[in-house]
Design an enzyme around this catalytic site. Sequence first.
Site, PDB file in Angstrom:
ATOM      1  N   GLY A  52       1.681 -19.896  56.372  1.00 58.34           N
ATOM      2  CA  GLY A  52       0.533 -20.563  55.763  1.00 58.34           C
ATOM      3  C   GLY A  52      -0.376 -19.557  55.079  1.00 58.34           C
ATOM      4  O   GLY A  52      -1.590 -19.625  55.215  1.00 58.34           O
ATOM      5  N   HIS A  53       0.244 -18.625  54.349  1.00 57.09           N
ATOM      6  CA  HIS A  53      -0.526 -17.612  53.625  1.00 57.09           C
ATOM      7  C   HIS A  53       0.355 -16.961  52.559  1.00 57.09           C
ATOM      8  O   HIS A  53       1.557 -17.202  52.510  1.00 57.09           O
ATOM      9  CB  HIS A  53      -1.065 -16.535  54.577  1.00 57.09           C
ATOM     10  CG  HIS A  53      -0.004 -15.747  55.263  1.00 57.09           C
ATOM     11  ND1 HIS A  53       0.512 -16.108  56.486  1.00 57.09           N
ATOM     12  CD2 HIS A  53       0.673 -14.627  54.892  1.00 57.09           C
ATOM     13  CE1 HIS A  53       1.441 -15.232  56.848  1.00 57.09           C
ATOM     14  NE2 HIS A  53       1.576 -14.321  55.887  1.00 57.09           N
ATOM     15  N   ALA A  54      -0.277 -16.161  51.726  1.00 55.59           N
ATOM     16  CA  ALA A  54       0.429 -15.321  50.748  1.00 55.59           C
ATOM     17  C   ALA A  54      -0.123 -13.912  50.897  1.00 55.59           C
ATOM     18  O   ALA A  54      -1.202 -13.711  51.470  1.00 55.59           O
ATOM     19  CB  ALA A  54       0.193 -15.832  49.324  1.00 55.59           C
ATOM     20  N   ARG A  99       3.980 -18.778  51.779  1.00 57.10           N
ATOM     21  CA  ARG A  99       5.092 -19.082  52.665  1.00 57.10           C
ATOM     22  C   ARG A  99       4.608 -19.857  53.878  1.00 57.10           C
ATOM     23  O   ARG A  99       3.510 -19.613  54.393  1.00 57.10           O
ATOM     24  CB  ARG A  99       5.830 -17.820  53.105  1.00 57.10           C
ATOM     25  CG  ARG A  99       5.264 -16.992  54.231  1.00 57.10           C
ATOM     26  CD  ARG A  99       4.055 -16.092  53.910  1.00 57.10           C
ATOM     27  NE  ARG A  99       4.100 -15.409  52.659  1.00 57.10           N
ATOM     28  CZ  ARG A  99       4.620 -14.212  52.458  1.00 57.10           C
ATOM     29  NH1 ARG A  99       5.076 -13.527  53.462  1.00 57.10           N
ATOM     30  NH2 ARG A  99       4.623 -13.679  51.264  1.00 57.10           N
ATOM     31  N   ILE A 124      -4.017 -13.980  51.501  1.00 51.37           N
ATOM     32  CA  ILE A 124      -4.674 -15.156  50.933  1.00 51.37           C
ATOM     33  C   ILE A 124      -4.350 -16.273  51.910  1.00 51.37           C
ATOM     34  O   ILE A 124      -3.197 -16.691  52.031  1.00 51.37           O
ATOM     35  CB  ILE A 124      -4.143 -15.497  49.527  1.00 51.37           C
ATOM     36  CG1 ILE A 124      -4.339 -14.321  48.574  1.00 51.37           C
ATOM     37  CG2 ILE A 124      -4.842 -16.752  48.993  1.00 51.37           C
ATOM     38  CD1 ILE A 124      -3.687 -14.515  47.216  1.00 51.37           C
TER      39      ILE A 124
END
Length: 136
Positions: A52-54, A99, A124
Amino acid sequence: MTEILAIGEFIDIPRIADQRGNLAVVEKDTIPFEIKRVYYLYDVPSGAYRGGHAHIAQKEFLIALSGSFDVLLDNGDKKEKVTLNRPNKGLLIKEGIWRELDNFSSGAICLVVSSDVYSEEDYIREYADFTASKRT
């Protein structure tokens, strides 16, 4: 062998087959970056998700050491879902890709090999911020 996907990239991990069991090796040129950090996810409860982030600059290489799980990749334009379920094939996720990992089977272990040490500034974490970063 490398298999290019729409967003991610599968990389075969060199394997030494032996009647006593297989040995897979990640070293030197197996992945296209110097390894700075290794961690793993395990005992992920049924129905839970990870990620749940980049990352702004960091690259990651994911391997299903045991069991299976799905990885949703999003580059801000396209989305792609892949399943990892083989310990001799990893998924390269380059920088700037959102992802999410879910659908973990019982006993699944996800090994993550990273191109950098942990830095909160490289994350992010809000999807709205991620999509906004793709418009600039």
